[in-house]
Structure formats: structure tokens, C-alpha cells
Motif scaffolding. Structure first.
Motif, PDB file in Angstrom:
ATOM      1  N   PRO A 110       0.684  -1.236  -0.147  1.00  0.00           N
ATOM      2  CA  PRO A 110      -0.080   0.012   0.057  1.00  0.00           C
ATOM      3  C   PRO A 110       0.792   1.262  -0.080  1.00  0.00           C
ATOM      4  O   PRO A 110       0.403   2.494  -0.211  1.00  0.00           O
ATOM      5  N   TRP A 111       2.031   1.352   0.221  1.00  0.00           N
ATOM      6  CA  TRP A 111       2.890   2.317   0.456  1.00  0.00           C
ATOM      7  C   TRP A 111       4.224   2.474  -0.576  1.00  0.00           C
ATOM      8  O   TRP A 111       4.708   3.198  -0.921  1.00  0.00           O
ATOM      9  N   GLY A 112       4.179   1.428  -1.495  1.00  0.00           N
ATOM     10  CA  GLY A 112       5.298   1.218  -2.479  1.00  0.00           C
ATOM     11  C   GLY A 112       5.864  -0.163  -2.600  1.00  0.00           C
ATOM     12  O   GLY A 112       4.823  -1.249  -2.635  1.00  0.00           O
ATOM     13  N   ASP A 113       7.093  -0.391  -2.882  1.00  0.00           N
ATOM     14  CA  ASP A 113       7.719  -1.600  -3.294  1.00  0.00           C
ATOM     15  C   ASP A 113       8.653  -2.209  -2.133  1.00  0.00           C
ATOM     16  O   ASP A 113       8.903  -3.418  -2.225  1.00  0.00           O
ATOM     17  N   ALA A 114       8.874  -1.227  -1.299  1.00  0.00           N
ATOM     18  CA  ALA A 114       9.821  -1.635  -0.142  1.00  0.00           C
ATOM     19  C   ALA A 114       9.211  -2.506   1.068  1.00  0.00           C
ATOM     20  O   ALA A 114       8.100  -1.949   1.421  1.00  0.00           O
ATOM     21  N   PHE A 115       9.462  -3.475   1.248  1.00  0.00           N
ATOM     22  CA  PHE A 115       8.758  -4.548   2.221  1.00  0.00           C
ATOM     23  C   PHE A 115       8.822  -3.530   3.738  1.00  0.00           C
ATOM     24  O   PHE A 115       7.868  -3.427   4.493  1.00  0.00           O
ATOM     25  N   ALA A 116       9.973  -2.824   3.902  1.00  0.00           N
ATOM     26  CA  ALA A 116      10.220  -2.308   5.169  1.00  0.00           C
ATOM     27  C   ALA A 116      10.845  -0.886   4.719  1.00  0.00           C
ATOM     28  O   ALA A 116      12.217  -0.813   5.052  1.00  0.00           O
ATOM     29  N   GLY A 144      12.540   2.325   4.683  1.00  0.00           N
ATOM     30  CA  GLY A 144      13.600   3.044   5.620  1.00  0.00           C
ATOM     31  C   GLY A 144      13.889   2.122   7.062  1.00  0.00           C
ATOM     32  O   GLY A 144      14.220   2.364   7.757  1.00  0.00           O
ATOM     33  N   GLY A 145      13.780   0.824   6.550  1.00  0.00           N
ATOM     34  CA  GLY A 145      14.159  -0.453   7.606  1.00  0.00           C
ATOM     35  C   GLY A 145      13.257  -0.276   8.860  1.00  0.00           C
ATOM     36  O   GLY A 145      13.293  -1.154   9.892  1.00  0.00           O
ATOM     37  N   ARG A 146      12.146   0.269   8.418  1.00  0.00           N
ATOM     38  CA  ARG A 146      11.125   0.136   9.672  1.00  0.00           C
ATOM     39  C   ARG A 146       9.913  -0.833   9.127  1.00  0.00           C
ATOM     40  O   ARG A 146       9.331  -0.701   8.005  1.00  0.00           O
TER      41      ARG A 146
END
Length: 324
Positions: free
Chosen positions: A198-204, A206-208
Motif C-alpha cells: 500500500p505504500w510502495g515496493d519496499a517491504f520495510a 527506511g528499515g522500519r
């Protein structure tokens, strides 16, 4: 059917079809909530604009999920709850109607073994090949880990151990409905196109952690690095672009549609597509706190689950919707 995330088959009362389905008739027979409460519940929903969007995945990791290829569909504008139905909201419904869920009438539900702690061995029954799901007598929405447990301190967590029929009962009482599968995915994407989350392609990003999933060694050890072992509050993570929380992770969410192949790519995007008219399974969306990349990474906006409509488990809930 996958064993880590969607609930295993309950093996309870065989559901009927349409008007011949006694469980659905029971769910829809409740008197409605007072008009003022219905108005208040409808006012909590968030508007999602209609339009054309790319539904599904470019390539399926689990071919049996039938979530590929990606294809365009047109969805009319609608409204959807910003959060899954909570324990507190479901308790208000039960207090007003006396409704008993299928887990209560059947006398048991499936509980993920780690949630049982040292008492897991007291519940040896499990589906074939799925020892992490334990059949627990007395487990239900208000006693999520069985007798002696409660939702105290978890009032703002999503209600669980609810079947598709239970979700329909709540929605009808509230004057609302379940979202269609296409509506759910449109909402989950939050206005983004062809992204995994829902926020993009990165699982976490910024590492959060941005959602509640399983960390550690599935299914034996949950390190709870995201702060939660089991469910999290319905607003535990930031909302997407439409203001909707936890559209992936936390709990699987029932939608209206039966499970089947998604609409085939066409020259003109199909408008407001619905699932097949018949079928054994209903669709669940969003993944849950049990999804893990080593076994069942169905925590993407395109991921699909399926289960019989009478199945219940400790990682299954729902949210409601309405027409625009």
C-alpha cells in the motif's frame, strides 16, 4: 489451500448456495441497528474514487492463487472502513443482537499454536499436514485462545475467529456490506499503480516495519521484531494514500466474492467485476500476522487467499464497505 495464512477448512456445516443457504439466511435475519447508529457507522467510512486500475500481479508466485496476469478493471466509486472491525465494535453488535458466531455454535476454532504458549500440547487435533493450526474447543471471537482467554486489552485489535457468514451478519446489521474483491484491491493500493504494498515496493521502507507479519523461523519462533506476536491494533501502522490502515498484514479480510479466476485481460476494462456465481470458497485478502517470506508471503496488495465461508481462525477478520 495454503496452510500458514488463510484459515484451514473448518469441516463444519456444509454451506448451501444462494437462497438455499441456511447459514446465510441466519446471518441476514437479524434486526437492523437503530437508524442513528447506522448513520454513524456509515459516516466512519472513507471515500475511494472510482476509476481504472491495474489489478493482480505481473507474475504469480503461487499459481493456484490465480492472481496473474495483471489486468485493468474499472471500479465505481465506493466507501470503505479505514480499519478492520474491532473487538469493541463486534462486542457492541453482539450485545445489541445476541448473535452467536459459527465458532461459538460449532464449539471450536483454529488457533495458531504459538498463541497457546505452553498449553499447545493440550490441543493435539490439527488439520492434516498443518500442525501449527490447533483445533481449540471454546476458541471464538471473545476467547481468542480458548477458555480463560479474553479480548481485554485488545479492544482495538481486529475481531478474529469470524466466518464469512459472521462478517455478513455484522455488515447487514450495520446497514453496510463487504467490499468486492476489486473494490478491496483498489482501496488497498491507495492510489498507487502497480506497486507491491500500500505504500510502495519496499517491504520495510527506511528499515522500519510497515505492517504486521511473521518474523523469525516460521512456524516455530516468532521474534516479533515488528512489535507484535499475534494481532496488532487496527491503527498500528501508517495509513495508505486513501487513509486506510493495515490493508496488508495483521488479519486476512473476507470480501464478498467467491474464489475463481480474475477477469481475463480485455480491450475494454470490465466494470465492477464480481467473482463466480457458484463455488466452494470465498476470497480473503491482505495476508496476516502469519505471512512469512519463507513459506507464505501473501502480504501484497494483489495477494489472494481462499477458504470455505464457514471457516474460522485466529488470523481472519473483515472490514465493511458501502456504495458511494
Amino acid at each position: 489451500m495454503a496452510g500458514c495464512c488463510p484459515a484451514p477448512a473448518a469441516g463444519g456445516t456444509p454451506p448451501g448456495t444462494g437462497a438455499t443457504d441456511p447459514l446465510l439466511a441466519r446471518a441476514l435475519a437479524l434486526p437492523p441497528a437503530p437508524a442513528a447508529l447506522r448513520t454513524a457507522l456509515a459516516a466512519e467510512l472513507v471515500a475511494v474514487p472510482g476509476g481504472i486500475f491495474a489489478m493482480g500481479a505481473r507474475r504469480a508466485r503461487f499459481p493456484e492463487d490465480l492472481d496473474a496476469p495483471r489486468h485493468k478493471v474499472r471500479v465505481s466509486g465506493f466507501r470503505i472502513a479505514p480499519v478492520a472491525v474491532t473487538n469493541a465494535a463486534f462486542a457492541r453488535f453482539v450485545a445489541a443482537t445476541g448473535y452467536r458466531t459459527l465458532a461459538e455454535t460449532e464449539g471450536w476454532s483454529f488457533v495458531f499454536h504459538l498463541l497457546l504458549g505452553p498449553t499447545a500440547g493440550d490441543h493435539p487435533r490439527h488439520p492434516p499436514g498443518l500442525p501449527w493450526w490447533r483445533q481449540v474447543d471454546g476458541a471464538c471471537w471473545h476467547s481468542p485462545e480458548g477458555p480463560g482467554s479474553s479480548t481485554a486489552g485488545r479492544e482495538d485489535h481486529p475481531v478474529v475467529h469470524v466466518s464469512w457468514y459472521d462478517a455478513r451478519a455484522y455488515a447487514a446489521w450495520a446497514g453496510l456490506r463487504l467490499p468486492t474483491e476489486a473494490e478491496w484491491e483498489r482501496a488497498a493500493r491507495g492510489g498507487l499503480s502497480e506497486k507491491r504494498f500500500p505504500w510502495g515496493d519496499a517491504f520495510a521502507p527506511g528499515g522500519r516495519a510497515a505492517m504486521n507479519t511473521f518474523q523469525g523461523d516460521f512456524p516455530q519462533h516468532d521474534s516479533a521484531e515488528d512489535g507484535w506476536a499475534g494481532t496488532a491494533p487496527v491503527t498500528a501502522y501508517a495509513p495508505n494514500g486513501y487513509g486506510l490502515h493495515n490493508m496488508t498484514g495483521n488479519v486476512w479480510e473476507w470480501v464478498e466474492d467467491r474464489f475463481g479466476a480474475l477477469p481475463a485481460p480485455a480491450r475494454l476494462p470490465p466494470a465492477d467485476p464480481r467473482g463466480p456465481a457458484t463455488g466452494e470458497f470465498r476470497v480473503q485478502r491482505g495476508g496476516s500476522f502469519l505471512c512469512h517470506d519463507s513459506y507464505c508471503d501473501r502480504y501484497h496488495v494483489h495477494s489472494r487467499g481462499k477458504a470455505p465461508p464457514d471457516s474460522t481462525a485466529s488470523n481472519t477478520g473483515f472490514r465493511v464497505a458501502s456504495n458511494a
